[in-house]
Design a protein around this motif. Structure first.
Motif, PDB file in Angstrom:
ATOM      1  N   UNK A  33       0.834  -1.211   0.000  1.00  0.00           N
ATOM      2  CA  UNK A  33       0.000   0.000   0.000  1.00  0.00           C
ATOM      3  C   UNK A  33       0.861   1.251   0.000  1.00  0.00           C
ATOM      4  N   UNK A  34       2.001   1.213   0.696  1.00  0.00           N
ATOM      5  CA  UNK A  34       2.931   2.345   0.648  1.00  0.00           C
ATOM      6  C   UNK A  34       3.452   2.555  -0.767  1.00  0.00           C
ATOM      7  N   UNK A  35       3.705   1.439  -1.466  1.00  0.00           N
ATOM      8  CA  UNK A  35       4.239   1.522  -2.827  1.00  0.00           C
ATOM      9  C   UNK A  35       3.178   1.925  -3.838  1.00  0.00           C
ATOM     10  N   UNK A  36       1.890   1.703  -3.503  1.00  0.00           N
ATOM     11  CA  UNK A  36       0.809   2.012  -4.428  1.00  0.00           C
ATOM     12  C   UNK A  36       0.318   0.823  -5.213  1.00  0.00           C
ATOM     13  N   UNK A  37       0.840  -0.374  -4.904  1.00  0.00           N
ATOM     14  CA  UNK A  37       0.401  -1.580  -5.607  1.00  0.00           C
ATOM     15  C   UNK A  37      -0.929  -2.105  -5.064  1.00  0.00           C
ATOM     16  N   UNK A  38      -1.304  -1.685  -3.870  1.00  0.00           N
ATOM     17  CA  UNK A  38      -2.608  -1.991  -3.287  1.00  0.00           C
ATOM     18  C   UNK A  38      -3.237  -0.681  -2.805  1.00  0.00           C
ATOM     19  N   UNK A  39      -4.562  -0.609  -2.882  1.00  0.00           N
ATOM     20  CA  UNK A  39      -5.277   0.579  -2.438  1.00  0.00           C
ATOM     21  C   UNK A  39      -5.954   0.298  -1.107  1.00  0.00           C
ATOM     22  N   UNK A  40      -5.784   1.160  -0.107  1.00  0.00           N
ATOM     23  CA  UNK A  40      -6.447   0.937   1.180  1.00  0.00           C
ATOM     24  C   UNK A  40      -7.964   0.885   1.034  1.00  0.00           C
ATOM     25  N   UNK A  62       5.672  12.720   2.875  1.00  0.00           N
ATOM     26  CA  UNK A  62       6.149  14.102   2.826  1.00  0.00           C
ATOM     27  C   UNK A  62       4.979  15.084   2.777  1.00  0.00           C
ATOM     28  N   UNK A  63       3.930  14.769   3.536  1.00  0.00           N
ATOM     29  CA  UNK A  63       2.781  15.654   3.644  1.00  0.00           C
ATOM     30  C   UNK A  63       1.769  15.548   2.527  1.00  0.00           C
ATOM     31  N   UNK A  64       2.012  14.684   1.533  1.00  0.00           N
ATOM     32  CA  UNK A  64       1.113  14.555   0.383  1.00  0.00           C
ATOM     33  C   UNK A  64       0.300  13.273   0.504  1.00  0.00           C
ATOM     34  N   UNK A  65      -1.024  13.387   0.356  1.00  0.00           N
ATOM     35  CA  UNK A  65      -1.902  12.219   0.408  1.00  0.00           C
ATOM     36  C   UNK A  65      -1.691  11.386  -0.859  1.00  0.00           C
ATOM     37  N   UNK A  66      -1.318  10.123  -0.668  1.00  0.00           N
ATOM     38  CA  UNK A  66      -1.008   9.246  -1.785  1.00  0.00           C
ATOM     39  C   UNK A  66      -2.205   8.419  -2.257  1.00  0.00           C
ATOM     40  N   UNK A  86       1.638   4.239  -8.520  1.00  0.00           N
ATOM     41  CA  UNK A  86       2.992   3.897  -8.052  1.00  0.00           C
ATOM     42  C   UNK A  86       4.098   4.654  -8.771  1.00  0.00           C
ATOM     43  N   UNK A  87       3.963   4.805 -10.088  1.00  0.00           N
ATOM     44  CA  UNK A  87       5.051   5.422 -10.865  1.00  0.00           C
ATOM     45  C   UNK A  87       5.195   6.926 -10.637  1.00  0.00           C
ATOM     46  N   UNK A  88       4.211   7.534  -9.957  1.00  0.00           N
ATOM     47  CA  UNK A  88       4.316   8.962  -9.670  1.00  0.00           C
ATOM     48  C   UNK A  88       4.649   9.235  -8.205  1.00  0.00           C
TER      49      UNK A  88
END
Length: 385
Positions: A69-76, A84-88, A93-95
């Motif tokens: 989920x941190x990497x963006x391969x799974x969505x919560x 860094x303060x930005x909602x992911x 993942x690539x951005x």
């Protein structure tokens, strides 16, 4: 949960002990469900810049799902992750300012070492001269510059691991995620590579999040450890604190070896507590107070190395507390230390470790010896869960 005090020797200057410090990674009540199965259950966690943070847990504890989920391969399913303060939440993942090193390394077999490391930079359109310099610099850092032209099948396991690490680092991510990065290495090489990984992380100042099931690896690498069980983080602390002051019985048993004695609170003072334990066959005094009800059932955790072991003899007086008798039923000589399995008079088996400081075997304890075990009041921790 134990309410034992954490020693003041742990530095108060670390960011997680500074109230106004801003986390670099902020995980807020993140849950991930797959159908009816909850893999991660309302996890909240702060990770700070330049940390080498380890997520530690057994198979199915949720650590790899949290990493993905941190990497963006799974969505919560619910909750959010900020880097860094930005909602992911809606960033692919690539951005993300993140790179991930997989357990399998996933190297291209037909490419040389330098081509493997350069691949991501070339895909991003980085100028050729800059690619060449950055690849050379990172290969020198991981001590593989002299092997730049070799193919992956010509490298050892440890060298392939360092190629994968170099490929992850060359893009200069703000956050590097490592999923069981040393799992494929043999024990000796894994131990050597742990220190190499720490050196590289400190030199580059990149925040690392490492997933591992290996307790020793986490204890060696981490600035802090998050222990996971059944999708929940049950304790987050520095390695020393997790080992010496586990938050509950699960953590105590999962991290290293421990002896757990069940008992009942007999006397609860402000700075000490006495436990009456049938497991131990007597009273256990611990030099910290706890928050509990009268006559509450608790467990006392004592690490094997905290126990003193000696042969029973007429001149060895029995203490009224923190003293029990037994017989050695098994011995393992490990070179630097010996491990003794002792059966107490109560029938409970206890593990004791003792350093082999002398080369002489004359006074060494052995099978069937009747022994007395003692320990200090500050050597154990009372657990209420």
């Amino acid at each position: 949960m134990s309410l034992s005090s954490v020693p003041e020797s742990i530095s108060s200057e670390t960011p997680w002990r500074t109230p106004d410090a801003t986390p670099y990674v902020k995980i807020e009540k993140v849950t991930k469900r797959f159908g009816d199965f909850t893999a991660v259950d309302s996890v909240s966690l702060d990770i700070y810049k330049n940390e080498l943070f380890c997520l530690l847990g057994g198979s199915g504890s949720g650590k790899s799902t949290l990493l993905r989920m941190l990497a963006g391969f799974e969505t919560p399913t619910s909750g959010r992750i900020l880097i860094d303060g930005v909602d992911m939440s809606h960033i692919p993942p690539w951005e993300r300012p993140v790179n991930m090193m997989f357990q399998s390394y996933a190297l291209f077999p037909h490419m040389s070492v330098e081509a493997n490391v350069a691949f991501g930079l070339k895909r991003e359109g980085v100028p050729a001269a800059q690619v060449k310099k950055r690849v050379a610099d990172i290969l020198d850092m991981v001590q593989l510059g002299h092997l730049a032209r070799r193919k992956p099948h010509m490298l050892s396991g440890g060298q392939r691991q360092r190629v994968a690490l170099a490929r992850s680092l060359v893009k200069q991510p703000k956050l590097l995620l490592l999923d069981e990065p040393l799992g494929a290495l043999d024990k000796k090489l894994r131990e050597e590579t742990q220190f190499e990984l720490m050196r590289i992380q400190e030199e580059l100042g990149i925040t690392f999040v490492v997933v591992t099931h290996d307790q020793e690896e986490a204890m060696t690498l981490a600035t802090r450890i998050g222990v996971m069980n059944n999708g929940v983080i049950v304790q987050t602390a520095e390695p020393h604190e997790v080992y010496e002051y586990p938050s509950n019985s699960f953590v105590a048993e999962f991290i290293g070896n421990v002896n757990l004695f069940n008992g009942v609170v007999a006397d609860d003072e402000r700075d000490s507590v006495t436990i009456q334990s049938d497991d131990m066959g007597g009273s256990i005094k611990v030099d910290h107070g706890i928050s509990c009800a009268p006559n509450q059932n608790v467990s006392v955790a004592i690490r094997p190395e905290k126990l003193r072991i000696a042969k029973q003899s007429p001149d060895l007086l029995d203490s009224k507390v923190n003293c029990t008798k037994g017989q050695i039923i098994d011995v393992a000589y490990m070179g630097s230390q010996s491990i003794y399995k002792v059966k107490l008079l109560s029938g409970k088996d206890v593990r004791v470790t003792q350093p082999n400081v002398s080369r002489s075997a004359e006074d060494r304890l052995t099978w069937d010896d009747h022994v007395i075990l003692t320990w200090d009041p500050d050597s154990s921790v009372v657990l209420t869960s």
